[in-house]
Scaffold this motif. Sequence first.
Motif, PDB file in Angstrom:
ATOM      1  N   GLY A  15       0.814  -1.215   0.000  1.00 25.85           N
ATOM      2  CA  GLY A  15       0.000   0.000   0.000  1.00 25.85           C
ATOM      3  C   GLY A  15       0.842   1.257   0.000  1.00 25.85           C
ATOM      4  O   GLY A  15       0.593   2.188  -0.774  1.00 25.85           O
ATOM      5  N   ALA A  18       2.922   1.553  -3.342  1.00 24.44           N
ATOM      6  CA  ALA A  18       2.044   1.965  -4.438  1.00 24.44           C
ATOM      7  C   ALA A  18       1.712   3.449  -4.327  1.00 24.44           C
ATOM      8  O   ALA A  18       1.766   4.193  -5.316  1.00 24.44           O
ATOM      9  N   SER A 131      -5.203   2.461  -0.312  1.00 19.81           N
ATOM     10  CA  SER A 131      -4.014   3.221  -0.727  1.00 19.81           C
ATOM     11  C   SER A 131      -3.814   3.152  -2.231  1.00 19.81           C
ATOM     12  O   SER A 131      -3.507   4.157  -2.886  1.00 19.81           O
ATOM     13  N   ILE A 132      -4.001   1.966  -2.781  1.00 20.82           N
ATOM     14  CA  ILE A 132      -3.833   1.789  -4.232  1.00 20.82           C
ATOM     15  C   ILE A 132      -4.915   2.544  -4.997  1.00 20.82           C
ATOM     16  O   ILE A 132      -4.644   3.179  -6.024  1.00 20.82           O
ATOM     17  N   SER A 135      -4.168   6.240  -4.952  1.00 26.68           N
ATOM     18  CA  SER A 135      -2.978   6.520  -5.755  1.00 26.68           C
ATOM     19  C   SER A 135      -3.275   6.466  -7.244  1.00 26.68           C
ATOM     20  O   SER A 135      -2.762   7.281  -8.024  1.00 26.68           O
ATOM     21  N   ALA A 136      -4.109   5.517  -7.649  1.00 32.08           N
ATOM     22  CA  ALA A 136      -4.471   5.404  -9.067  1.00 32.08           C
ATOM     23  C   ALA A 136      -5.262   6.633  -9.517  1.00 32.08           C
ATOM     24  O   ALA A 136      -4.994   7.219 -10.575  1.00 32.08           O
TER      25      ALA A 136
END
Length: 371
Positions: A15, A18, A131-132, A135-136
């Motif tokens: 997490g 990323a 988290s991913i 971030s994306a």
Amino acid sequence: MSENTSKNFSFISIGRIAAVSLQAIFFIVFASLLDPTVYGELNLIIAIAGTAATFSRFGLNQTLQIYRAKNNSVISDQINTLFVITTGITAIILVAINPLSAILCIAMSFFAMNLQNLLGLRRYKQFMLVSILKSALFIVLPIVFYYVLDIPGIVLGMAISHFVASIDYFKKLRIKPFFELKNNYKILINNFGVDSVSFSFLIDKIIIAHMFGVYFVGIYQFNLQIFLALAVLPNILLSFLLTEESMGVSYKKLNFLVIIASIILAVSVIVFAPAGVTKFFPKYSEGILGLQILIISIIPESFQAILNAKLMAQESTKVGLSAIIRISTFLILIAILGHLYGLVGLSLSVLISIIINVLFLLFLSQRKVKQ
């Protein structure tokens, strides 16, 4: 380490990595699209929002993680209530200064609370997924909105990405009277001190812009972003250890491995930075030496994460002083070394302030053992 421990640490690691990697891509993309001056202006807006968010949280995110780990839902709900109030007040004040920063401030604060809440509940896999997701979106939305709304579009895209990734926190938010928190005010203040360490990497850009102009902010932020990307290891360690140490579990071997990895990363950047920056980011080549000095900071940063987690888990009422020492030292050094040595002086300011902070935390840790 047990298999379960390795899996949980891996969830946090994935997490964090990323998040930091995609955030680094975000800043690298816009560093390539914008000249250092405009890039500095963008980071100034982000710095204002981040500074306000740090004050609005008042360390409540760190405190929430600790009390969730201790299964104290009463105090946890009161913490959430106080957070909503402090964030609302901060946003109202910030609207008059910079409306874009106000929106981003709220989004960043709620997302930080969501992450710490998940960590405290030991929902490490969900922490990784959230988290991913953020971030994306943090990559896609700002780039799309930039071509429509220019700089305001970038900030709006950042805010939306944080809000979307905080939906779970909104759903479970319970408003409760928070008067019992007065008995925990020392812990709140000290956790605010620890959380406000990031404050030094926000207000610095405001000060640098005032003293040296936004061009310096652009170069400095480019270097700082590379450091922060590599400092993901100490950050992962702090996130993991804070919950585990709060439950009385210690991981000496893991701490040692993270320190060794930090040394290897620092040496690698020092060796390869000149060729890499000159080839791919020639507009920022003026800051190469500063980058090589700054990256050394990742080593004491690892020691800082270990000591912070241990002291915070013990509910130390002195650890918050370390942030005051680090921030005040850092800001004083910026004024002195920045004036004398420019970009190199700014990097030295970061390195020296972290080392001083580690020495103070070590002093507190030894004092705690004697007690």
